[in-house]
Structure formats: C-alpha cells, structure tokens
Motif scaffolding. Structure first.
Motif, PDB file in Angstrom:
ATOM      1  N   GLN A 174       0.857  -1.172   0.000  1.00 18.50           N
ATOM      2  CA  GLN A 174       0.000   0.000   0.000  1.00 18.50           C
ATOM      3  C   GLN A 174       0.899   1.230   0.000  1.00 18.50           C
ATOM      4  OE1 GLN A 174      -1.756  -1.313   3.700  1.00 18.50           O
ATOM      5  NE2 GLN A 174      -0.890   0.446   4.728  1.00 18.50           N
ATOM      6  N   ASN A 199       0.613   4.186   1.540  1.00 15.45           N
ATOM      7  CA  ASN A 199       0.888   4.875   2.803  1.00 15.45           C
ATOM      8  C   ASN A 199       1.302   3.889   3.881  1.00 15.45           C
ATOM      9  OD1 ASN A 199      -1.579   3.719   2.943  1.00 15.45           O
ATOM     10  ND2 ASN A 199      -2.573   5.389   4.041  1.00 15.45           N
ATOM     11  N   ASP A 200       2.434   3.214   3.668  1.00 19.13           N
ATOM     12  CA  ASP A 200       2.918   2.245   4.646  1.00 19.13           C
ATOM     13  C   ASP A 200       3.729   2.918   5.746  1.00 19.13           C
ATOM     14  OD1 ASP A 200       5.196   2.940   3.298  1.00 19.13           O
ATOM     15  OD2 ASP A 200       5.995   0.912   3.167  1.00 19.13           O
ATOM     16  N   GLY A 201       3.857   4.229   5.689  1.00 17.13           N
ATOM     17  CA  GLY A 201       4.596   4.945   6.727  1.00 17.13           C
ATOM     18  C   GLY A 201       6.097   4.934   6.497  1.00 17.13           C
ATOM     19  N   GLY A 202       6.581   4.200   5.503  1.00 17.10           N
ATOM     20  CA  GLY A 202       8.031   4.084   5.305  1.00 17.10           C
ATOM     21  C   GLY A 202       8.430   4.127   3.846  1.00 17.10           C
ATOM     22  N   GLU A 233      -1.236   0.494  -6.597  1.00 15.42           N
ATOM     23  CA  GLU A 233      -0.755  -0.046  -5.328  1.00 15.42           C
ATOM     24  C   GLU A 233      -0.880  -1.558  -5.276  1.00 15.42           C
ATOM     25  OE1 GLU A 233      -2.100   2.159  -1.655  1.00 15.42           O
ATOM     26  OE2 GLU A 233      -3.495   2.947  -3.124  1.00 15.42           O
ATOM     27  N   ASN A 234      -0.238  -2.138  -4.266  1.00 10.21           N
ATOM     28  CA  ASN A 234      -0.405  -3.559  -3.931  1.00 10.21           C
ATOM     29  C   ASN A 234      -0.202  -4.500  -5.111  1.00 10.21           C
ATOM     30  OD1 ASN A 234      -0.998  -3.349  -1.126  1.00 10.21           O
ATOM     31  ND2 ASN A 234      -2.971  -2.453  -1.693  1.00 10.21           N
ATOM     32  N   THR A 244       8.979   0.230  10.631  1.00  6.74           N
ATOM     33  CA  THR A 244       7.888   0.872  11.364  1.00  6.74           C
ATOM     34  C   THR A 244       8.443   1.918  12.330  1.00  6.74           C
ATOM     35  OG1 THR A 244       7.614  -0.278  13.472  1.00  6.74           O
ATOM     36  CG2 THR A 244       6.963  -1.482  11.504  1.00  6.74           C
ATOM     37  N   PRO A 245       7.620   2.879  12.744  1.00  4.27           N
ATOM     38  CA  PRO A 245       8.107   3.899  13.691  1.00  4.27           C
ATOM     39  C   PRO A 245       7.990   3.468  15.152  1.00  4.27           C
ATOM     40  CG  PRO A 245       5.951   4.508  12.861  1.00  4.27           C
ATOM     41  CD  PRO A 245       6.283   3.190  12.229  1.00  4.27           C
ATOM     42  N   PHE A 287       5.353  10.756  13.685  1.00  4.26           N
ATOM     43  CA  PHE A 287       4.826   9.795  14.655  1.00  4.26           C
ATOM     44  C   PHE A 287       5.310  10.080  16.072  1.00  4.26           C
ATOM     45  CE2 PHE A 287       5.377   7.576  10.561  1.00  4.26           C
ATOM     46  CZ  PHE A 287       4.031   7.435  10.258  1.00  4.26           C
TER      47      PHE A 287
END
Lengths: 311, 361
Positions: B42, B44-47, B71-72, B223-224, B247
C-alpha cells in the motif's frame, strides 16, 4: 544481574499472553472437531480492529479489545458457514481465511488511515496488597487487565471443559460426532459456537498485540505468531495448561532475546533467534519419550459431520 | 520491503567488479511522455513505499504532470506483468517500480517493450531502457549519528535494525562514526530483530536498550515503533525512510529520508529530451545526486552541533567520504588503508563493525 532477571521476567507475560490466548482459542475450536488453521488471519483481524476502534472511538482500551473480539467472531462466521454448513475441506477453508484476513485488514486499515498511528495502550493494574509482595508482586500482581483475564479465561475453560455438561458435549462432538448426534446434541450448533468463541479468543490475542504490546498497528503485524500458536496446540496435545506453559516459555524467550543483545552479551544472534524452536523440539522429544503415544488430538478433528453417513 | 532489500546484496555484486559494457545509444521515447508508478505494498505504509509516493507527488507538482499510482502489486511476475502491460496499453511509457522483487519482470518487460522506459528503486537489473537505483544511506545515517551523539547525555546510543547484512551494517557503522565525531567515546548497541515489519519485536528491543541506560536510539526497520517507545520513555531517537517526527515529534531528532524526486526529475527530463543512457550497473546515489538526505534537527540537538551537522552534510555533498581510510574494525584489523575509500563491492558485503559498535556475532 538480579535487576536484569527481574526486568526480563516482568515483561515476559506481555509476550506470553498473545500465544496463550491464541492457543486456547484454537483448542476451544478444535475440541469440537473443526481443524482451525486460520489463527494468523484472525489475529490480524483482532489486531487491526483493536487499534482501529481505539483510534476512531477513543474510550477505554478494554472496550477496543471487546470490539476486536466481536470482529474476529463476526469474520469467523464465514469460516464456520464454510466448514459446518457447506462441509468444505477444513484445511483449505482455514488457509484461505488467512489470506482473506490479510487482504481485508490491509485494505481497511489503508482506507481508514490506521497504519502506524501510535495508540495509548493498557496501563498495569496493581492488585493491592498482593502487588506489595517482594518480586512476586511486580511479577504477577502488577500487570495489565488482559493478563489477569487470561488466567481467569484459562480457569473458566478448565472448569467448563471438565466439570460442565457443555464441556462434555463439546468434547463428544469432537471425539465422536455420531454418538453425540444420537444422544441429541446438535453437532452443527456446537461446532458453530466453538468456532465463534475460538475466533473471539484469537481476536483478543491479536488485539492485545496491537493495543497492549506494540501500541501501533502495521500491516501483517501478527508476524507468524498465529502459526506458532498452532504448533503450541499440537505440542500441548490439546490440553490448555500445557499450552499455557508453552506460551510462557515462548514469551520468556521472546522477551529475553533483545535483552541479551542490549546487555552486550556475546551470543551468536542467529542462535538466539532459533532458541524458541529448539525449545519446542526439545520439549516435544521429551514428551514423546516420556508418555504413551496417545496424541490427545480430538478423534473427529478435520472431519465434516454428515448425519448417518457410512464410513 | 523484506525481500527486495534482502536480495539487494546481489545488486551490489552486479554493480561492481565487472567492466562496463560498450556505450549504448541514447534511449528515444515514442509519443507523449506519460509516467506511472507501480508500488508493491500500500502507498501509505509509513516508510519505504510512502516515501516513493511522496516523491511522486512532488514530481507531479514540479513537472506539472499527472503521475498515477498502482498499489499492492506483489513482487511476482504474474502480478507485475498484467499491471504494467495495462499501463503500457493505455499509453504510459515511463514506468517507475518500487522493489527488488520487480527486477526480473522489469528486465523481461523492458526487452518486450523497447520504447518504454523503466526505472526501479532497489532493483538489480539494467538495460538500454531499464535503470535500477538505490541510495548511499550511510551518508544520511552518519549525519543522524552526529545528531544522536549530540543529543545523548550518557554517550550510550542504541540501534534497532532488521537483519545483519551489508546495507544495514553500513548504516550501523556510519551511525557510530557520526556519533564519534561529536563524542569520541560514544558507543552504539545494535539489536537485530530479524524482521522488517514486527513492531512487537521492535518495541521489545527499544525497551531493552532503554533499560540499559541508552538515551538515543537509531533505527533501520520499517515501522516507527522505536520512535514511539522513545517518546513514551522520555528519551530520543532518530529515524529512517521518512521524517518520523510525524509519529514521535518530541523524540525524533533526525531522520534519514528518501528524496527520490531529486534523482527522478532530472532523469525523467533526460528521458523526455532523448539523451538518457542508463548506466550498465544502475545508479548508487549519494546525497548530492538525490536519493537520500536528512530531516534535522530536533530541539535536543544543541545549536552548535546542528551547525556542525549542516557543515558536514555540505562536506559530503562536496565529496567527503564516510568510509575513508585509515579505518579499522573493532578488533583492530585495518579495513580501509589511509588515502583510500571503501569500494562499493566492500560496502555491499560489509560484515564488520567499527570501534564502539556493540553487537552480537
């Protein structure tokens, strides 16, 4: 050194609880004769719903855990319908549930923007005056609500399984559905109920991962713990207390691995990452050498029930 | 993320040690340029993927074009091929990938569609109309290490990393070297979680580090979680992939961030202009060329240290090398002789640590 051991043991329950709850959920479902391979998927459903409920509704984290249990039970209706009503192959249905749940949680969390959002999590509850005991107080009586609930759930299941008519019927359905059916027990109803309750417990295990332990949801965060729970159940021979012991063993090791590294103790790290599995093997070998070959597996596990079917 | 980065080792081997092929003719685009991005997770995976998507948005703004994103699309040929071929059939002729796992399929598609340009971060295949690229993340992590060294009171830093191999180890070593620029006695205790995306393990690692008196934690995972733990416990952290102040605003002092648009924009302009000749072994981008940079600094980094970091970044842009000799590993063995720079081949297979790094074997 004493500090190191105490710090380690105090955090271990947080790692043991998800394994324990997921394994118990599997035992509940499988005692009724339904082979349940979807644990990883239902943990994801629980983890995502727990985090999502906390982000969107706020409120007490325990409420979020409850919502997560309901969500997992709801999704398990599909699985129960497939295997109990349609009598689909339980292995295939279980595995496809894992993939369905992976996709579903990824889709929903992306659309809702729940990924990577820090959440508040659970606070430890001190059970005064027991929490004032030296060492044991911090270890056992200064944990969060889910830890206490887990113990209560295990005791409750032990009682239901061994002391109540409900438990007797559940086991009868799993061991010999024809006999149970002849005695007037609804096999379909018991299996449906067992799958729903089992999935709810697995959902709670997943929600505890996101809400209680990691305090964040990311895609696929169950990280194989559902599969480990399946191994635990086999290792425990479908006996809840042994599953609990196995979960504690895994939890302690999972908590120990980073602590050894942080303390700068020189142990080959791949050896450390391997230890939980070596421990499982060792205990299984020990159990195999010690006991009779009886596996404890419910006799009708994985077999769909058809009334008056010839075998 | 896991697979495409794991097998980047091979990218390293492909990048170096081989002689260059004869110069090829520049690639000519047919028709109007139409750009599309294909992401394996996806967006917006944050990374990693989100950084790429943000670069896409900046490209849209600066170049004034629409760049749709798919995406995906998982890292296997049966998923990539139909997605990319659908784009091509709709007239897209500049396709940007996102993963190591796209390498082979992009190679195959680039041969089938010689008029389409393919760009793939973290890939390992190249061709006359296909270019892979990755960033020299040790430069930005070195600067983050400086910020960490400046923010730390104890001089004891921690690092949460995924797996011990070249492209992770080079960030760990650079982090320690950076920290030692500010505090010569700084140590970095590194924990490898063995997974890219397991916040449960990352939290356990961060908590264990903090228990040992460590007060700034760096990271190279997806991940954060590390940042969030640091903020909870009132210590500091530095991030990877993106600016993790999003975050953990209080804890995050510096982040190594991807700035792919700085590389992609001139590259795409070259493609459009008709003078794009992809290098035979892809691009390995320093801060100067785009790819990686820092988001710095948080308020725990004193002003003079922040100035020093800015100056050091400038020096790196002007050619300063993080892995310049003389450099010995923590056992005293010489790894880079005086006057030399660690080669790209040695970077990709880095399995040693500099003085001050505390790790398991």
């Amino acid at each position: 050194m004493a500090d190191f051991i105490l710090n380690w043991l105090v955090v271990s329950p947080a790692f043991a609880v998800p394994f324990a709850l997921a394994a118990l959920g599997l035992i509940v479902a499988e005692k009724s004769g339904v082979l349940f391979l979807g644990a990883e998927g239902f943990m994801l459903v629980g983890a995502m719903t727990g985090a999502g409920a906390l982000i969107t509704m706020g409120g007490h984290p325990l409420l979020a855990l409850l919502v997560a249990m309901l969500a997992a039970a709801l999704v398990s209706l599909i699985f129960a319908f497939l295997v109990v009503v349609l009598r689909v192959d339980q292995i295939i249905a279980g595995l496809s549930m894992v993939f369905l749940c992976q996709g579903l949680t990824s889709l929903i969390s992306t659309q809702q923007g729940w990924t990577n959002r820090p959440i508040s999590g659970l606070d430890p509850i001190a059970l005064w005056p027991l929490s004032e005991l030296p060492i044991l107080g911090r270890l056992l009586f200064h944990q969060d609500a889910v830890f206490y609930a887990t113990i209560a759930i295990f005791v409750a299941f032990h009682w239901i399984s061994n002391r109540s008519l409900l438990g007797l019927r559940l086991k009868a359905v799993g061991e010999n559905p024809d006999a149970a059916d002849a005695a007037g027990v609804s096999v379909a109803l018991y299996r449906f109920g067992a799958v729903l309750c089992g999935a709810a417990l697995i959902g709670l295990a997943g929600a505890y991962l996101s809400v209680g332990v990691a305090k964040i949801w990311v895609d696929g965060m169950a990280g194989g713990r559902g599969w480990i729970a399946i191994a635990l159940v086999i290792f425990a021979r479908w006996q809840p207390w042994r599953a609990l012991a196995g979960a504690v063993l895994f939890g302690c090791i999972e908590a120990l691995i980073p602590r050894i590294a942080a303390a700068g103790i020189q142990v080959p790290q791949y050896f450390m990452l391997m230890t939980p599995y070596v421990a499982t093997l060792a205990v299984m070998i020990w159990a195999a050498l010690l006991r009779s070959p009886r596996t404890g597996q419910p006799a009708a596990l994985g077999t769909p029930f058809v009334r008056e079917e010839r075998r | 993320m896991t697979r495409h980065i794991l097998r980047l080792l091979a990218f390293g081997l492909a990048l170096v040690g081989l002689s260059a092929l004869p110069a090829m003719a520049a690639f000519k685009l047919k028709g109007e340029p139409k750009i599309a991005l294909v992401i394996f997770t996806q967006k917006n995976d944050g990374g990693w993927s989100q950084a790429l998507d943000e670069a896409r948005q900046r490209l849209e703004a600066s170049m004034g074009v629409k760049i749709p994103v798919v995406e995906n699309v998982p890292e296997n040929a049966t998923a990539i091929r139909p997605a990319v071929e659908l784009l091509i059939s709709r007239g897209f002729n500049i396709i940007i990938g996102s993963a190591f796992g796209y390498s082979d399929t992009f190679k195959e598609l680039s041969e089938k569609y010689p008029d389409v340009a393919f760009l793939n971060p973290a890939g390992i295949t190249n061709g006359p109309n296909l270019q892979s690229f990755y960033g020299r993340t040790y430069e930005s992590q070195y600067l983050c290490g400086m910020a960490a060294g400046a923010a730390s009171k104890s001089g004891k830093l921690g690092f949460v990393a995924a797996n011990p191999f070249g492209l992770v180890n080079w960030t760990v070593n650079a982090y320690a070297l950076g920290a030692q620029q500010v505090n010569p006695n700084a140590t970095v205790t590194v924990i490898y979680t063995g997974a890219w995306n397991d916040p449960v393990k990352e939290r356990a690692a961060a908590e264990a580090l903090i228990e040992q008196g460590i007060d700034v934690i760096g990271q190279h995972v997806d991940t954060p979680a590390t940042q969030i733990v640091a903020q909870e416990k009132g210590v500091y952290a530095t991030g990877h992939h993106r600016d993790l102040r999003e975050f953990a605003p209080k804890a995050t002092q510096c982040s190594s961030v991807w700035v792919w648009d700085r590389f992609l924009e001139p590259e795409i302009k070259k493609i459009i202009a008709g003078d794009w000749t992809p290098p035979a072994y892809g691009a390995f981008l320093s801060i100067k060329e785009g790819g990686t940079d820092i988001a710095c600094c948080g308020d725990a980094v004193p002003k003079d240290a922040a100035d020093k970091i800015t100056a050091e970044r400038e020096a790196i842009v002007n050619g300063k090398q993080v892995y310049a000799g003389p450099l010995a590993d923590r056992d005293g063995k010489e790894r880079v002789p005086a006057g030399q720079v660690l080669s790209d081949a040695d970077l990709w297979k880095m399995d040693w640590f500099v003085k001050g790094v505390i790790s398991q074997k």
